[in-house]
Write an enzyme that holds these catalytic residues in place. Sequence first.
Site, short mmCIF file in Angstrom:
data_model
loop_
_atom_site.label_atom_id
_atom_site.label_comp_id
_atom_site.label_asym_id
_atom_site.label_seq_id
_atom_site.Cartn_x
_atom_site.Cartn_y
_atom_site.Cartn_z
N ARG A 151 0.86 -1.19 0.00
CA ARG A 151 0.00 0.00 0.00
C ARG A 151 0.89 1.24 0.00
NH1 ARG A 151 -3.35 -2.67 -1.66
NH2 ARG A 151 -5.47 -3.11 -0.92
N GLU A 186 -2.56 7.61 -5.22
CA GLU A 186 -3.04 6.91 -6.42
C GLU A 186 -4.56 6.99 -6.62
OE1 GLU A 186 -1.86 2.75 -5.20
OE2 GLU A 186 -3.97 2.33 -5.58
N ASP A 227 4.33 -0.24 -7.13
CA ASP A 227 3.05 -0.58 -7.79
C ASP A 227 1.90 0.18 -7.13
OD1 ASP A 227 1.44 -2.13 -9.65
OD2 ASP A 227 0.69 -3.18 -7.88
N HIS A 251 -0.78 -0.10 -9.85
CA HIS A 251 -1.51 -1.01 -8.93
C HIS A 251 -2.13 -2.18 -9.70
CE1 HIS A 251 -3.67 -1.13 -4.79
NE2 HIS A 251 -3.47 -2.34 -5.26
#
Length: 331
Positions: A236, A265, A260, A297
Site C-alpha cells: 500500500r 493513487e 506498484d 496497482h
Amino acid sequence: MSEKIKVTAFASRPDERVSFNKFEDQLNLDIKHVNNQLSLDVVNEAAGSEGVTVLGNCDCSRAVLEALSKLGVKYLASRSAGYNNIDVEAAKSLNIKISNAQYSPNCVADFAIMLALMLNRKVLTGLKRNIANDFSLPGLQGHEMKNMTVGVIGTGRIGQTVIKNYSGFGCKIIGYDIYENEEIKKYMTYVELDYLVKNSDIITLHTPLFDSTYHMINKDSIAKMKKGVKIINTARGELIDTEALIEGLKSKHIGAAGLDVLESEKGIFHSDCRMKGMNNQQIAILKALDNVVLTNHFAFYTDQAVDDMVYCGVNSLAQFIKTDTADFEIK
Ligand code: NAD
C-alpha cells in the site's frame, strides 16, 4: 431449486464477468452489476440486496456504510485483500458484517520479484534508450541477485511467497514481522526492523496498511539505509512517506524504487487519464526519474487472481446470507 438470492457487485469490471457468471449459477445468486465504484452517488443501486461485494477502490466510509445499512444491507464482502478502504469500526457499529479476499499470493509475489529484477538490471533505462535507438552499454551495468541481501517486511501470505521466490536466486534473506512464521524460517532469518533497514540491499514491503504501518518507511528510516538501497512496494502506498522517498531518490541515497502503489493513487490508478488533466506532482516526479519503475496497482492482476477474487467476494456473501458468518470474515 430455491429462489435466487439478490446481491449487488460494485466496481464490477468486464474481465470479471466470466467468473461472476460461473459462480452466480453455482451459488444460486442473482447478481446485479454496477460498473461504478461504490460511493454515496451510487449507493442506492444496492436497494433490495442483503449483501454487496466491492473492490479496494470503493468508498466504504461511515457515511456510505450508513446509507447501505438504511437500504437493508447486512453483509459487505470485498474482492480485494487490502481492506483499508473499509471503516471497520463503523461497520461493526452498524452490524454490517465484512470480509476480505484471499487469492493466489503468487500474483503479487511474482510482480515484486519482477520489479526487483528490473531495478537490479536497469531495465527501464535500457528500454528507454532502445526507443531512441541508443544501444550503448555505459550506465547499464547491474547486480546479480545472489549477491544481494533482501529485507522482507511482512511475512504473511505474499511475503512468504516472495521469500521462497528469492531463495531460488540464492539471495541472503532477512525478514521482519510482528508475528514470526516457523515454516518460513528454513528460507530466511528474522531480525529486528532496525537491523533489516540498515543491512538490506533490497527492501520489499508486504504488510497491510494499519495505523502501525503508516509511513513505516520515512525520513528517519531512509537515513539509516545502505546507500544505493532499492525499495519495492507492492503493498500500500501509505506505507512509505512519498516525499521522503523522493528526497532519497533525488539525493541518490536510495538507488532505485519499484512502486506498484502510491499514496496519491486514488482516482488515478485504474483510470484512463489521457484526456483529463492530472494534477499530481508526485507521479510527475517519479515518472521523470530513470531509477523508478512506477506501475499502476496491477500486481494482483492475473487470470488466476481475478477468478479467486470474484469467488471470494460472492462465496462470502453466500456464506454470510446462509450462516451469518464467512470464512474470511473480518472480526
Ligand atoms: P497477510 O495478512 O497474509 O500478511 C500480512 C503480514 O503483515 C502478516 O504476517 C502480519 O503479521 C504482518 N504485519 C502486520 N502488521 C505489521 C507490522 N506493524 N510490522 C510488520 N509486519 C506486520 O497479507 P498478504 O496477503 O500477504 O497481503 C499483504 C498486503 O499486500 C495486503 O494487505 C494488501 O494491502 C497488499 N496487496 C497488494 C496488491 C497489489 O495489487 N499491489 C494485491 C494484494 C495485496
